[in-house]
Scaffold this motif. Structure first.
Motif, PDB file in Angstrom:
ATOM      1  N   ASP A  76      83.912  52.424  60.336  1.00  0.00           N
ATOM      2  CA  ASP A  76      82.944  51.385  59.978  1.00  0.00           C
ATOM      3  C   ASP A  76      81.580  51.999  59.680  1.00  0.00           C
ATOM      4  O   ASP A  76      80.911  51.638  58.699  1.00  0.00           O
ATOM      5  N   HIS A  77      81.150  52.960  60.523  1.00  0.00           N
ATOM      6  CA  HIS A  77      79.861  53.622  60.287  1.00  0.00           C
ATOM      7  C   HIS A  77      79.906  54.472  59.021  1.00  0.00           C
ATOM      8  O   HIS A  77      78.919  54.549  58.266  1.00  0.00           O
ATOM      9  N   PHE A  78      81.019  55.108  58.763  1.00  0.00           N
ATOM     10  CA  PHE A  78      81.171  55.968  57.580  1.00  0.00           C
ATOM     11  C   PHE A  78      81.003  55.147  56.304  1.00  0.00           C
ATOM     12  O   PHE A  78      80.368  55.597  55.345  1.00  0.00           O
ATOM     13  N   THR A  79      81.565  53.927  56.284  1.00  0.00           N
ATOM     14  CA  THR A  79      81.498  53.095  55.075  1.00  0.00           C
ATOM     15  C   THR A  79      80.177  52.376  54.947  1.00  0.00           C
ATOM     16  O   THR A  79      79.953  51.674  53.950  1.00  0.00           O
ATOM     17  N   ARG A  80      79.274  52.510  55.926  1.00  0.00           N
ATOM     18  CA  ARG A  80      77.938  51.914  55.814  1.00  0.00           C
ATOM     19  C   ARG A  80      76.853  52.970  55.592  1.00  0.00           C
ATOM     20  O   ARG A  80      75.729  52.613  55.240  1.00  0.00           O
ATOM     21  N   ALA A  81      77.187  54.249  55.848  1.00  0.00           N
ATOM     22  CA  ALA A  81      76.157  55.280  55.751  1.00  0.00           C
ATOM     23  C   ALA A  81      76.512  56.398  54.786  1.00  0.00           C
ATOM     24  O   ALA A  81      75.622  57.059  54.255  1.00  0.00           O
ATOM     25  N   VAL A  82      77.796  56.650  54.572  1.00  0.00           N
ATOM     26  CA  VAL A  82      78.217  57.762  53.701  1.00  0.00           C
ATOM     27  C   VAL A  82      78.812  57.213  52.410  1.00  0.00           C
ATOM     28  O   VAL A  82      78.395  57.560  51.306  1.00  0.00           O
ATOM     29  N   VAL A  83      79.828  56.382  52.549  1.00  0.00           N
ATOM     30  CA  VAL A  83      80.470  55.767  51.393  1.00  0.00           C
ATOM     31  C   VAL A  83      80.001  54.319  51.318  1.00  0.00           C
ATOM     32  O   VAL A  83      80.247  53.535  52.246  1.00  0.00           O
ATOM     33  N   LEU A  84      79.308  53.994  50.247  1.00  0.00           N
ATOM     34  CA  LEU A  84      78.833  52.618  50.048  1.00  0.00           C
ATOM     35  C   LEU A  84      79.688  52.003  48.956  1.00  0.00           C
ATOM     36  O   LEU A  84      79.411  52.150  47.762  1.00  0.00           O
ATOM     37  N   PRO A  85      80.769  51.332  49.348  1.00  0.00           N
ATOM     38  CA  PRO A  85      81.738  50.851  48.353  1.00  0.00           C
ATOM     39  C   PRO A  85      81.260  49.595  47.657  1.00  0.00           C
ATOM     40  O   PRO A  85      80.262  48.968  48.027  1.00  0.00           O
ATOM     41  N   GLN A  86      81.986  49.247  46.611  1.00  0.00           N
ATOM     42  CA  GLN A  86      81.666  48.029  45.871  1.00  0.00           C
ATOM     43  C   GLN A  86      81.702  46.833  46.816  1.00  0.00           C
ATOM     44  O   GLN A  86      82.537  46.758  47.717  1.00  0.00           O
ATOM     45  N   ASN A  87      80.767  45.903  46.579  1.00  0.00           N
ATOM     46  CA  ASN A  87      80.666  44.654  47.328  1.00  0.00           C
ATOM     47  C   ASN A  87      80.283  44.866  48.789  1.00  0.00           C
ATOM     48  O   ASN A  87      80.272  43.928  49.570  1.00  0.00           O
ATOM     49  N   GLU A  88      80.040  46.132  49.203  1.00  0.00           N
ATOM     50  CA  GLU A  88      79.651  46.413  50.579  1.00  0.00           C
ATOM     51  C   GLU A  88      78.298  47.093  50.628  1.00  0.00           C
ATOM     52  O   GLU A  88      77.867  47.569  51.677  1.00  0.00           O
ATOM     53  N   PHE A  89      77.616  47.160  49.460  1.00  0.00           N
ATOM     54  CA  PHE A  89      76.394  47.952  49.355  1.00  0.00           C
ATOM     55  C   PHE A  89      75.280  47.419  50.238  1.00  0.00           C
ATOM     56  O   PHE A  89      74.466  48.166  50.759  1.00  0.00           O
ATOM     57  N   ALA A  90      75.246  46.110  50.426  1.00  0.00           N
ATOM     58  CA  ALA A  90      74.144  45.492  51.171  1.00  0.00           C
ATOM     59  C   ALA A  90      74.484  45.260  52.628  1.00  0.00           C
ATOM     60  O   ALA A  90      73.772  44.544  53.321  1.00  0.00           O
ATOM     61  N   ARG A  91      75.544  45.827  53.140  1.00  0.00           N
ATOM     62  CA  ARG A  91      75.940  45.560  54.524  1.00  0.00           C
ATOM     63  C   ARG A  91      74.855  45.984  55.505  1.00  0.00           C
ATOM     64  O   ARG A  91      74.508  45.252  56.426  1.00  0.00           O
ATOM     65  N   PHE A  92      74.336  47.216  55.345  1.00  0.00           N
ATOM     66  CA  PHE A  92      73.313  47.688  56.277  1.00  0.00           C
ATOM     67  C   PHE A  92      72.052  46.838  56.195  1.00  0.00           C
ATOM     68  O   PHE A  92      71.389  46.556  57.191  1.00  0.00           O
ATOM     69  N   LEU A  93      71.715  46.400  54.956  1.00  0.00           N
ATOM     70  CA  LEU A  93      70.527  45.567  54.758  1.00  0.00           C
ATOM     71  C   LEU A  93      70.669  44.227  55.471  1.00  0.00           C
ATOM     72  O   LEU A  93      69.719  43.730  56.086  1.00  0.00           O
ATOM     73  N   HIS A  94      71.889  43.633  55.403  1.00  0.00           N
ATOM     74  CA  HIS A  94      72.113  42.292  55.942  1.00  0.00           C
ATOM     75  C   HIS A  94      72.760  42.315  57.326  1.00  0.00           C
ATOM     76  O   HIS A  94      73.068  41.235  57.850  1.00  0.00           O
ATOM     77  N   ASP A  95      73.038  43.494  57.903  1.00  0.00           N
ATOM     78  CA  ASP A  95      73.710  43.565  59.207  1.00  0.00           C
ATOM     79  C   ASP A  95      72.935  42.806  60.267  1.00  0.00           C
ATOM     80  O   ASP A  95      71.688  42.684  60.206  1.00  0.00           O
ATOM     81  N   LYS A  96      73.663  42.324  61.258  1.00  0.00           N
ATOM     82  CA  LYS A  96      73.026  41.758  62.433  1.00  0.00           C
ATOM     83  C   LYS A  96      72.292  42.868  63.166  1.00  0.00           C
ATOM     84  O   LYS A  96      72.710  44.037  63.123  1.00  0.00           O
ATOM     85  N   PRO A  97      71.215  42.526  63.865  1.00  0.00           N
ATOM     86  CA  PRO A  97      70.441  43.562  64.554  1.00  0.00           C
ATOM     87  C   PRO A  97      71.290  44.424  65.488  1.00  0.00           C
ATOM     88  O   PRO A  97      71.112  45.638  65.545  1.00  0.00           O
ATOM     89  N   ALA A  98      72.210  43.791  66.224  1.00  0.00           N
ATOM     90  CA  ALA A  98      73.023  44.564  67.179  1.00  0.00           C
ATOM     91  C   ALA A  98      73.914  45.569  66.454  1.00  0.00           C
ATOM     92  O   ALA A  98      74.046  46.734  66.866  1.00  0.00           O
ATOM     93  N   ALA A  99      74.552  45.118  65.331  1.00  0.00           N
ATOM     94  CA  ALA A  99      75.411  46.023  64.570  1.00  0.00           C
ATOM     95  C   ALA A  99      74.601  47.145  63.955  1.00  0.00           C
ATOM     96  O   ALA A  99      75.025  48.313  63.928  1.00  0.00           O
ATOM     97  N   ARG A 100      73.385  46.777  63.420  1.00  0.00           N
ATOM     98  CA  ARG A 100      72.526  47.812  62.845  1.00  0.00           C
ATOM     99  C   ARG A 100      72.084  48.804  63.911  1.00  0.00           C
ATOM    100  O   ARG A 100      72.019  50.007  63.695  1.00  0.00           O
TER     101      ARG A 100
END
Length: 787
Positions: A135-159
């Motif tokens: 999960d961390h790899f796909t938010r920080a290393v590989v930013l796949p299609q339709n998942e690009f804004a996950r870190f931007l919109h993540d809940k504070p706890a997940a971020r």
């Protein structure tokens, strides 16, 4: 993690074996038509490491990755992490029902070290090696299609969890646990040390003085026992010598009393003399008888051999018998020869009769020679039938008479031959016997000589019997002498045994005179006179030994009492060596106890000092664990990191948005805000941004995170050595695209690999390396093109 080489077969668009070489590449673009398989390259990287593809959602769902119509997908990724290269390989096989499972998975270093060899091991090994979950790899290393804004919109706890993992802030949690564990360990050590102090309660200066005194007591006792041991040994030695003297005197008395003269000694001498006289007489008689037997045998030998005479007498007798039998045999030959001529004449007469009848009955004889079909001997015509004709009775009778005559003739001739042979044999035997007796005496002389030999043989036999009887008498007499001599030797041995036994113990018996009958009584008389003096000597020696032993026991008892007073266990029987050993043992034990107390005093002081230090360490560790256990500390660290991250992302976002936007962070909601500088610096939620603006903001955050992670992270945290952007850059206007391209180029100039998946030709052409993905009739292909 930086990719080096990707190999795939049967994976998504890549049905045939496909290899993508990332060696030496820092900045690249994956380009190609829609559906050609560009994103599949990024999917293969994710799957090789984590066994899952972001766009397929459920981690356990692997069937979609297998190329349609294929039964197996194989992916292998060679990558570099922390300066070392590894290979991650996974193989998925499709089942008969259409489902698919991962059958093989391994992670190994290129130098051969295997980090994981099964599906159950590889996920944990990859996470431990890279420091990132899927999960961390796909938010920080590989930013796949339709998942690009996950870190931007993540809940504070997940971020916060992602930043803690990326920045290595979990080290503080480990520090908290380690501090708690250290405090527990030290508390255990403190308890053990206190228990050890309880065992050293007697280790005091007062107790040390007590043991000093005991050491002095045992040392003095040891010296006293050592000094007395020589005296005790002397008493024991003298007592033993006196006892040995008494034993030897009693042994002499015992052996003196054993001297005893047998009654038969005198009688044996008389019997020996009588037996010798009888032996002498028997020897003389035996000598005379032997001479007589020899003379008789000589007389018999002088008459010559008996067997030749007996043989000659038998030959004379047989010759007379042969001569009488020969005369009878000659008469018999003559008689039988006279009967042969009439038998011959009878045969001739019978033959003439048969011939006469044959001529008279020739036809009958011819019939016997005929055969059907053969020519007749008379007419030479073939015989058709043999005529029946009975032979005449006269012919048959004549032939029978002829046969009988011939048989009689043969019998007469055989009898004549046998009679002649018998007569010839008797003649030959008679001649042999006559030759045999030619040189022999006549029968009368032979009979006379045989009679003389018979008489001489009887005389010789009688002489031999007399000789045998005389020799037996001599042997009996010699045996009697031997028996008496044996008894005398046995008696002499007994005498010498008694005398030698006295000599061996130091007695001086009278010398031998060579006469057993007188020597033995003399020895017995001497022994009887010696008994009294030796009995007295033994009594005196026994008394002396008793006195010496009593003195030894008294001295030894005093030493044993001293030892018991010194609290030494005295073992029975009490001996000088035993007392000496006990004193030494007690002294050594006291010295050891003294040394133990000395060392215990030192150890006690050391433990007390160390316990004070340990208590201080426990207090510090507990306080550190308490401080680090507060959730606010971790939130504070993340807030500080987010503040720095927002500052860096704001710089990127203002560049990308042409100065319109920057980031802010709201402490109360712990969420991102966007500052709109073209609208009086209005602050609003990032969720109010349009699609293009959201992409710009997400890209700014991703680039800032990648750019600043090394500065923000704690030692040992994960390093983002690669970033892959799989998003539509087509939504950007030309100026923004130019800014983004420049930013990406500067990001790739550092010590990291940056890859973008794009359809935008202008962006792709700015990349130094392009991987052109094309899709053929059966499989997709990847070509590396360097600019």
């Amino acid at each position: 993690m930086r990719p080096v080489k990707l190999q795939a077969q049967g994976f998504g668009a890549f049905r045939e074996p496909t290899e993508v070489d990332f060696e030496g590449v820092e900045l690249f673009a994956l380009v190609g038509p829609t559906g050609s398989g560009k994103s599949t390259v990024i999917d293969a990287v994710c799957f090789a490491l984590y066994g899952s593809v972001p766009r397929y959602g459920n981690k356990g769902s692997v069937a979609p990755i297998v190329t349609m119509g294929a039964i197996e997908a194989r992916v292998s990724l060679t990558f570099e992490a922390s300066g070392r290269r590894y290979i991650a390989t996974r193989v998925v096989r499709r089942g008969k029902q259409g489902n698919a499972t991962t059958k093989e998975a391994r992670l190994e270093a290129v130098d051969g070290e295997v980090l994981a060899g099964s599906v159950s091991e590889i996920d944990g090994a990859v996470e431990a090696l890279l420091g990132l979950t899927f999960d961390h790899f796909t938010r920080a290393v590989v930013l796949p299609q339709n998942e690009f804004a996950r870190f931007l919109h993540d809940k504070p706890a997940a971020r916060q969890d992602l930043l803690i993992k990326l920045l290595g802030f979990d080290v503080y949690e480990r520090m908290m646990h380690r501090a708690g564990a250290h405090a527990a360990e030290q508390e255990t050590a403190l308890k053990l040390a206190e228990l050890q102090l309880e065992g050293l309660v007697d280790c005091t200066p007062e107790q040390l003085e007590v043991w000093e005194q005991w050491v002095a007591v045992y040392e003095e006792l040891r010296k006293e026992v050592r000094a007395a041991r020589e005296s005790l040994t002397g008493l024991e030695r003298d007592a033993a010598a006196a006892g040995e003297l008494a034993r030897r005197e009693r042994e002499i008395v015992k052996r003196l009393e054993q001297v005893d003269v047998p009654v038969e000694v005198a009688k044996l001498a008389h019997d020996r003399e009588h037996a010798a006289r009888l032996l002498e007489e028997a020897s003389a008689i035996a000598t005379d008888a032997a001479h007589g037997a020899g003379a008789a045998q000589d007389a018999l030998a002088a008459l010559g051999a008996r067997d030749p005479l007996v043989a000659a007498r038998a030959a004379h007798r047989e010759l007379d018998e042969i001569r009488a039998a020969h005369a009878e045999a000659v008469a018999r030959v003559t008689e039988i020869a006279a009967g042969v001529a009439p038998a011959v004449a009878a045969v001739h007469e019978a033959e003439a009769a048969v011939e006469s009848l044959r001529v008279a009955h020739a036809a009958h004889a011819l019939i016997g020679a005929l055969a059907v079909g053969e020519p007749c001997p008379v007419c030479d015509q073939p015989v058709a039938k043999i005529p029946k004709h009975k032979a005449p009775a006269a012919v048959a009778g004549a032939r029978k008479r002829l046969d009988a005559a011939k048989t009689a003739e043969q019998r007469a001739r055989e009898q004549a031959a046998a009679a002649k042979q018998s007569a010839d044999e008797l003649t030959a035997r008679g001649r042999a016997l006559a030759e045999q007796v030619k040189a022999a005496p006549d029968p009368a002389q032979i009979d006379q000589q045989l009679a003389a030999i018979e008489e001489a043989a009887k005389a010789a036999e009688a002489a031999r019997a007399t000789d045998a009887a005389a020799r037996k008498r001599e042997a009996d007499a010699r045996t009697a002498v031997g028996t008496i001599d044996a008894r005398l030797q046995k008696a002499a041995a007994t005498f010498r045994s008694q005398r030698d036994a006295l000599v061996q113990i130091g007695a001086e018996p009278p010398p031998e005179q060579g006469d057993l009958a007188s020597d033995w009584p003399a020895l017995a008389a001497w022994a009887e006179g010696e008994v009294t003096s030796h009995v007295g000597a033994a009594t005196t020696a026994d008394a002396r030994a008793g006195e010496l032993l009593e003195a030894r026991e008294e001295q030894l008892g005093a030493l044993a009492a001293r030892a018991r007073e010194a609290e030494i266990t005295v073992r029975s029987p009490v001996t000088p060596d035993g007392l000496a050993d006990a004193a030494v043992e007690a002294e050594h034990a006291a010295i050891a106890a003294r040394q133990r107390v000395k060392e215990g005093i030192k150890t006690r002081g050391k433990l007390e000092r160390e316990n004070e230090k340990t208590r201080a360490e426990i207090q510090v560790a507990r306080e550190l664990a308490r401080l680090l256990s507060a959730r606010n500390f971790e939130r504070w660290l993340v807030a500080e990191a987010l503040e720095l991250l927002v500052d860096g992302a704001s710089v990127r976002l203002r560049e990308i948005s042409d100065g319109q936007y920057s980031f802010a962070f709201e402490e109360s909601s712990r969420d991102f805000l966007v500052v709109d500088h073209r609208n009086a610096d209005e602050r609003r939620s990032v969720r109010t941004l349009s699609g293009g603006e959201t992409f710009q903001a997400s890209l700014a955050l991703a680039l800032a995170l990648s750019d600043q992670l090394a500065d923000l992270a704690a030692d040992g945290a994960a390093r983002l050595e690669s970033i892959f952007l799989d998003e539509g850059f087509g939504a950007l206007d030309p100026d923004t695209l130019e800014t983004v391209a420049g930013t990406i180029e500067s990001l790739g100039a550092g010590d990291r690999t940056v890859g973008v998946v794009t359809h935008v030709r202008e962006l792709a052409e700015r990349m130094p390396v392009q991987y052109k993905v094309t899709k053929g009739p059966r499989t997709a292909a990847v070509e590396r093109v360097s600019r």
